[in-house]
Design a protein around this motif. Sequence first.
Motif, PDB file in Angstrom:
ATOM      1  N   LEU A  17      23.386 -20.304  17.634  1.00 22.24           N
ATOM      2  CA  LEU A  17      22.266 -19.577  17.080  1.00 22.24           C
ATOM      3  C   LEU A  17      22.373 -18.268  17.641  1.00 22.24           C
ATOM      4  O   LEU A  17      23.072 -18.210  18.549  1.00 22.24           O
ATOM      5  CB  LEU A  17      20.863 -20.161  18.077  1.00 22.24           C
ATOM      6  N   LEU A  18      23.171 -17.356  16.654  1.00 19.57           N
ATOM      7  CA  LEU A  18      23.519 -16.178  16.531  1.00 19.57           C
ATOM      8  C   LEU A  18      22.207 -14.719  16.568  1.00 19.57           C
ATOM      9  O   LEU A  18      21.569 -15.353  15.488  1.00 19.57           O
ATOM     10  CB  LEU A  18      24.656 -15.551  15.941  1.00 19.57           C
ATOM     11  N   MET A  57      26.049 -21.211   7.645  1.00 18.08           N
ATOM     12  CA  MET A  57      25.061 -20.638   7.972  1.00 18.08           C
ATOM     13  C   MET A  57      23.699 -20.565   7.554  1.00 18.08           C
ATOM     14  O   MET A  57      23.226 -20.408   5.960  1.00 18.08           O
ATOM     15  CB  MET A  57      25.480 -19.079   8.668  1.00 18.08           C
ATOM     16  N   VAL A  58      22.389 -20.534   8.685  1.00 19.37           N
ATOM     17  CA  VAL A  58      20.838 -19.468   7.796  1.00 19.37           C
ATOM     18  C   VAL A  58      20.775 -18.242   8.021  1.00 19.37           C
ATOM     19  O   VAL A  58      20.495 -18.385   9.020  1.00 19.37           O
ATOM     20  CB  VAL A  58      20.559 -21.021   7.909  1.00 19.37           C
ATOM     21  N   GLU A  59      20.844 -17.285   7.524  1.00 16.78           N
ATOM     22  CA  GLU A  59      20.871 -15.982   7.745  1.00 16.78           C
ATOM     23  C   GLU A  59      19.271 -15.621   7.714  1.00 16.78           C
ATOM     24  O   GLU A  59      18.360 -16.091   6.821  1.00 16.78           O
ATOM     25  CB  GLU A  59      21.615 -14.701   7.224  1.00 16.78           C
ATOM     26  N   GLY A  60      18.640 -15.263   8.539  1.00 14.89           N
ATOM     27  CA  GLY A  60      17.155 -14.881   8.856  1.00 14.89           C
ATOM     28  C   GLY A  60      16.808 -13.252   9.217  1.00 14.89           C
ATOM     29  O   GLY A  60      17.906 -13.001  10.131  1.00 14.89           O
ATOM     30  N   ASN A  61      16.415 -12.382   8.757  1.00 15.52           N
ATOM     31  CA  ASN A  61      16.058 -10.884   9.183  1.00 15.52           C
ATOM     32  C   ASN A  61      14.405 -11.164   9.040  1.00 15.52           C
ATOM     33  O   ASN A  61      13.406 -10.736   7.978  1.00 15.52           O
ATOM     34  CB  ASN A  61      16.007 -10.190   7.723  1.00 15.52           C
ATOM     35  N   GLY A 113      14.096  -1.999  13.759  1.00 14.49           N
ATOM     36  CA  GLY A 113      12.979  -3.047  14.557  1.00 14.49           C
ATOM     37  C   GLY A 113      13.594  -4.572  13.664  1.00 14.49           C
ATOM     38  O   GLY A 113      12.360  -5.285  14.325  1.00 14.49           O
ATOM     39  N   THR A 114      14.258  -4.496  12.922  1.00 12.66           N
ATOM     40  CA  THR A 114      14.223  -6.082  12.507  1.00 12.66           C
ATOM     41  C   THR A 114      15.681  -6.541  13.679  1.00 12.66           C
ATOM     42  O   THR A 114      16.930  -6.247  13.994  1.00 12.66           O
ATOM     43  CB  THR A 114      15.730  -5.843  11.253  1.00 12.66           C
ATOM     44  N   LEU A 115      15.134  -8.259  13.281  1.00 16.21           N
ATOM     45  CA  LEU A 115      16.089  -8.936  14.230  1.00 16.21           C
ATOM     46  C   LEU A 115      16.632  -9.601  13.119  1.00 16.21           C
ATOM     47  O   LEU A 115      16.357 -10.250  12.870  1.00 16.21           O
ATOM     48  CB  LEU A 115      15.051  -9.433  15.001  1.00 16.21           C
ATOM     49  N   THR A 116      17.476  -9.675  13.625  1.00 17.85           N
ATOM     50  CA  THR A 116      18.851 -10.832  12.280  1.00 17.85           C
ATOM     51  C   THR A 116      19.260 -12.068  13.426  1.00 17.85           C
ATOM     52  O   THR A 116      19.683 -12.110  14.855  1.00 17.85           O
ATOM     53  CB  THR A 116      19.815  -9.752  12.079  1.00 17.85           C
ATOM     54  N   PHE A 117      19.019 -12.800  12.604  1.00 17.28           N
ATOM     55  CA  PHE A 117      19.793 -14.112  13.148  1.00 17.28           C
ATOM     56  C   PHE A 117      20.465 -14.906  12.208  1.00 17.28           C
ATOM     57  O   PHE A 117      20.181 -15.248  11.264  1.00 17.28           O
ATOM     58  CB  PHE A 117      18.668 -15.355  13.895  1.00 17.28           C
ATOM     59  N   TYR A 118      20.962 -16.100  12.742  1.00 19.13           N
ATOM     60  CA  TYR A 118      22.563 -16.754  11.881  1.00 19.13           C
ATOM     61  C   TYR A 118      22.319 -18.097  12.590  1.00 19.13           C
ATOM     62  O   TYR A 118      22.352 -18.403  13.866  1.00 19.13           O
ATOM     63  CB  TYR A 118      23.559 -16.656  11.975  1.00 19.13           C
ATOM     64  N   THR A 119      21.635 -19.169  12.048  1.00 22.02           N
ATOM     65  CA  THR A 119      22.075 -20.480  12.708  1.00 22.02           C
ATOM     66  C   THR A 119      23.624 -20.635  12.262  1.00 22.02           C
ATOM     67  O   THR A 119      24.446 -20.593  10.682  1.00 22.02           O
ATOM     68  CB  THR A 119      21.402 -21.756  12.277  1.00 22.02           C
TER      69      THR A 119
END
Length: 382
Positions: free
Chosen positions: A215-216, A182-186, A223-229
């Motif tokens: 892609l979750l 996974m690649v996590e982004g905040n 107000g943070t959007l967290t995503f995971y590839t």
Amino acid sequence: MVIQNKKIAIVGGGPGGLTLARLLQLKNAEVKVYERDENKDVRVQGATLDLHEESGLEALRRAGLMDEFKANFRPNAGKLKVLDKNLNIYLDEHSSGDSHSEDRPEIDRTPLRKILLESLQPETVVWDSQFVSMEKQNEGWLLHFKNGNSYYADLVIAADGANSKIRSYLTDIKPIYSGITMVEGNIYHAQSNTPKLWELVNVGKIFTLDEEKSLLFSTKEDGTLTFYTGCKTDENWVQNSGIDFKNKNQVFDWFKKEFGSWDKNWQELFESDEISIIPRPQYHYPLDQNWETLSNLTLLGDAAHRMPPYAGEGVNMAMQDAFELAESLTRSECKDVKSAILNYEQKMLKRASEITKITLENTEMLHSENAIEVLLRMFQGE
């Protein structure tokens, strides 16, 4: 009580470690939590958490913290959309009014941590304490930390996460790579930095499944959007990819290639510099793992049973570990600490094996050719 007059060290101040500290203090145990964060105000990364009735919520009930939880949970944060790469929507719980997760209320990590911290006695948490090593002393351990301090404990409980440094003092069983990285982004201030995706996620969650990738998305109250590839890669892909994951543009170049056939709207993730990114290869422990029980050391949470996040069980497992371990250590039926730990570990390892098996099945399903179809059937109870 077998831990009477014993010094207990919990290494790691995540939900599992803090829950255990609270439950032990309710029984008047002498406990310290050693946490590597510099202070309580350090930003807590990661997605919002869904707590399950029989585990996370049960732990809070036993800790007497349900009123605090109810004041801080996010009622709509669990509402889910399921999409494909072209933004076609297959499930939208916002419009249907249904929710597969109604019995799994969501709370952000930061308020959960605050609730647990404020429930502890003053000075319970020793901040800026990054574990380095420990050595046997008397019947217990002398723990050494990066800041130069050392502390003695009769009983050490490793709650130091998936990359636990303490685990090796108990077992040499190594984790197994799941096949998914996974690649996590905040993304901070996401409403202005990623307005289209912020509107799409609608303060809830998104599962985008296509081409055997995932892609979750989830949101946080700040107000943070967290995503995971999620992609199928070799185990050493992070090291061999040549990508500097601290360099947003290099990660964006990779994303445009890996997700090149996906709708261009997904690329909005990388339009802002207010972003943090970290790669996370996903591992799990063998379903049949076991070790010789010690009288002065045990594990909980990811240190005991790390696994991919695709069943939403990580924090719940850790909090259930906490209340089961606290019960074993404080009930009168156990004749000594080793017996209490053995009672806990036997149940914990059996439960961890069952949940790991389910998690691995979910991991494979979400990255399969017909992921959306199978997921929707699962939600329908088939």
